[in-house]
Design a protein around this motif. Structure first.
Motif, PDB file in Angstrom:
ATOM      1  N   TRP A 122     -25.775 -12.054  -0.777  1.00  0.00           N
ATOM      2  CA  TRP A 122     -26.852 -12.078  -0.446  1.00  0.00           C
ATOM      3  C   TRP A 122     -27.711 -10.696  -0.947  1.00  0.00           C
ATOM      4  N   ILE A 123     -28.890 -10.869  -1.517  1.00  0.00           N
ATOM      5  CA  ILE A 123     -29.424  -9.809  -2.111  1.00  0.00           C
ATOM      6  C   ILE A 123     -30.967  -9.549  -1.949  1.00  0.00           C
ATOM      7  N   SER A 124     -31.279  -8.321  -1.446  1.00  0.00           N
ATOM      8  CA  SER A 124     -32.631  -8.159  -1.484  1.00  0.00           C
ATOM      9  C   SER A 124     -33.079  -7.056  -2.211  1.00  0.00           C
ATOM     10  N   ASP A 125     -34.257  -6.744  -2.185  1.00  0.00           N
ATOM     11  CA  ASP A 125     -34.856  -5.230  -3.000  1.00  0.00           C
ATOM     12  C   ASP A 125     -33.958  -4.104  -2.613  1.00  0.00           C
ATOM     13  N   LYS A 126     -33.584  -3.963  -1.439  1.00  0.00           N
ATOM     14  CA  LYS A 126     -33.197  -2.841  -1.134  1.00  0.00           C
ATOM     15  C   LYS A 126     -31.495  -2.944  -0.602  1.00  0.00           C
ATOM     16  N   ASN A 127     -30.932  -3.904  -0.291  1.00  0.00           N
ATOM     17  CA  ASN A 127     -29.675  -3.980   0.283  1.00  0.00           C
ATOM     18  C   ASN A 127     -28.947  -5.398  -0.390  1.00  0.00           C
ATOM     19  N   ILE A 128     -27.597  -5.128   0.012  1.00  0.00           N
ATOM     20  CA  ILE A 128     -26.653  -6.385  -0.759  1.00  0.00           C
ATOM     21  C   ILE A 128     -25.844  -6.629   0.474  1.00  0.00           C
ATOM     22  N   LEU A 129     -25.667  -7.789   0.708  1.00  0.00           N
ATOM     23  CA  LEU A 129     -24.518  -8.178   1.860  1.00  0.00           C
ATOM     24  C   LEU A 129     -23.591  -8.860   1.098  1.00  0.00           C
ATOM     25  N   VAL A 130     -22.228  -8.699   1.340  1.00  0.00           N
ATOM     26  CA  VAL A 130     -21.338  -9.519   0.538  1.00  0.00           C
ATOM     27  C   VAL A 130     -20.098  -9.918   1.527  1.00  0.00           C
ATOM     28  N   LEU A 131     -19.825 -11.336   1.607  1.00  0.00           N
ATOM     29  CA  LEU A 131     -18.976 -11.597   2.156  1.00  0.00           C
ATOM     30  C   LEU A 131     -17.655 -12.157   1.230  1.00  0.00           C
ATOM     31  N   GLU A 132     -16.308 -11.322   1.387  1.00  0.00           N
ATOM     32  CA  GLU A 132     -15.206 -11.676   0.340  1.00  0.00           C
ATOM     33  C   GLU A 132     -14.286 -12.349   1.094  1.00  0.00           C
ATOM     34  N   ARG A 133     -13.479 -13.038   0.120  1.00  0.00           N
ATOM     35  CA  ARG A 133     -12.122 -13.509   0.821  1.00  0.00           C
ATOM     36  C   ARG A 133     -11.116 -12.653   0.667  1.00  0.00           C
ATOM     37  N   PRO A 134     -10.246 -12.724   1.795  1.00  0.00           N
ATOM     38  CA  PRO A 134      -9.988 -13.831   2.675  1.00  0.00           C
ATOM     39  C   PRO A 134     -10.974 -13.434   3.599  1.00  0.00           C
ATOM     40  N   LEU A 135     -11.422 -12.216   4.370  1.00  0.00           N
ATOM     41  CA  LEU A 135     -12.320 -12.143   5.186  1.00  0.00           C
ATOM     42  C   LEU A 135     -12.819 -10.425   5.486  1.00  0.00           C
ATOM     43  N   GLN A 136     -13.501 -10.291   4.551  1.00  0.00           N
ATOM     44  CA  GLN A 136     -14.160  -8.858   4.356  1.00  0.00           C
ATOM     45  C   GLN A 136     -15.673  -8.741   4.036  1.00  0.00           C
ATOM     46  N   ILE A 137     -16.367  -7.845   4.829  1.00  0.00           N
ATOM     47  CA  ILE A 137     -17.754  -7.811   4.523  1.00  0.00           C
ATOM     48  C   ILE A 137     -18.172  -6.615   4.072  1.00  0.00           C
ATOM     49  N   LYS A 138     -19.355  -6.626   3.252  1.00  0.00           N
ATOM     50  CA  LYS A 138     -19.786  -5.116   2.792  1.00  0.00           C
ATOM     51  C   LYS A 138     -21.267  -5.284   2.762  1.00  0.00           C
ATOM     52  N   TYR A 139     -21.974  -4.028   3.396  1.00  0.00           N
ATOM     53  CA  TYR A 139     -23.306  -3.845   3.280  1.00  0.00           C
ATOM     54  C   TYR A 139     -23.295  -2.725   2.347  1.00  0.00           C
ATOM     55  N   LEU A 140     -24.421  -3.021   1.366  1.00  0.00           N
ATOM     56  CA  LEU A 140     -24.605  -1.906   0.434  1.00  0.00           C
ATOM     57  C   LEU A 140     -25.802  -1.584   0.132  1.00  0.00           C
ATOM     58  N   ASP A 141     -26.277  -0.210   0.059  1.00  0.00           N
ATOM     59  CA  ASP A 141     -27.359   0.187  -0.412  1.00  0.00           C
ATOM     60  C   ASP A 141     -27.786   0.067  -1.828  1.00  0.00           C
ATOM     61  N   ARG A 142     -28.552  -0.952  -2.189  1.00  0.00           N
ATOM     62  CA  ARG A 142     -28.532  -1.516  -3.689  1.00  0.00           C
ATOM     63  C   ARG A 142     -28.771  -0.460  -4.671  1.00  0.00           C
ATOM     64  N   GLU A 143     -29.752   0.349  -4.391  1.00  0.00           N
ATOM     65  CA  GLU A 143     -29.990   1.311  -5.350  1.00  0.00           C
ATOM     66  C   GLU A 143     -28.912   2.590  -5.804  1.00  0.00           C
TER      67      GLU A 143
END
Length: 170
Positions: A122-143
């Motif tokens: 999921w991507i917005s202007d400021k952030n990225i949210l990633v759900l990866e397999r098998p079961l990992q989640i990432k919150y990223l400052d896009r810039e």
């Protein structure tokens, strides 16, 4: 005889939420010191204080790694110039499953901008949210994240290129 019955449909949907920039009270952009304080307070993490050594390949970067409780197995918090830009959480597969988390995220934030068998993004202007397999989640400052990935694409050394060529043999 044709009978016309007026039917009213409500197609209004609830708007989706903004892509998150935090997990609990741990927010992208915090300093390392503030992140450590929040980790000590957060019941999802077993944080025992700052590490003695943090070795990362890029200058001006730091990392906090800690174990978690229950739903969280491990977590990684990455900083660039003392600013939190990445939260990575490895989740307990015995207590959570990928489908439940994907369904929850899609319900809150809409369909992902990118979807493939390995990850949903999921991507917005400021952030990225990633759900990866098998079961990992990432919150990223896009810039910051895109700046780092662009820099790493530009600055591949001859040894890095040789490594890529070597690995392509497998």
């Amino acid at each position: 005889i044709l009978l016309v019955i007026p039917i009213s449909f409500n197609f209004a949907e609830e708007p989706f939420l903004e892509i998150p920039h935090r997990f609990g009270k741990i927010t992208l952009g915090l300093t390392m010191e503030s992140t450590e304080k929040e980790l000590e307070r957060d019941g999802n993490f077993y944080y025992r204080g700052s590490p003695d050594i943090s070795i990362l390949q890029r200058p001006n970067e730091s990392l906090i790694e800690c174990r978690g409780y229950d739903f969280v197995e491990r977590a990684f918090f990455q900083f660039k110039e003392n600013k939190l830009y990445s939260i990575t959480i490895l989740l307990n597969q015995e207590l959570l499953d990928h489908y439940s988390l994907y369904t929850t995220l899609s319900g809150k934030y809409g369909e992902p901008a990118e979807l493939n068998p390995e990850k949903s993004k999921w991507i917005s202007d400021k952030n990225i949210l990633v759900l990866e397999r098998p079961l990992q989640i990432k919150y990223l400052d896009r810039e910051i994240f895109e700046g780092i990935t662009n820099d790493s694409k530009i600055s591949k050394s001859p040894s890095e290129l040789s490594q890529v060529q070597f690995l392509e043999q497998f």
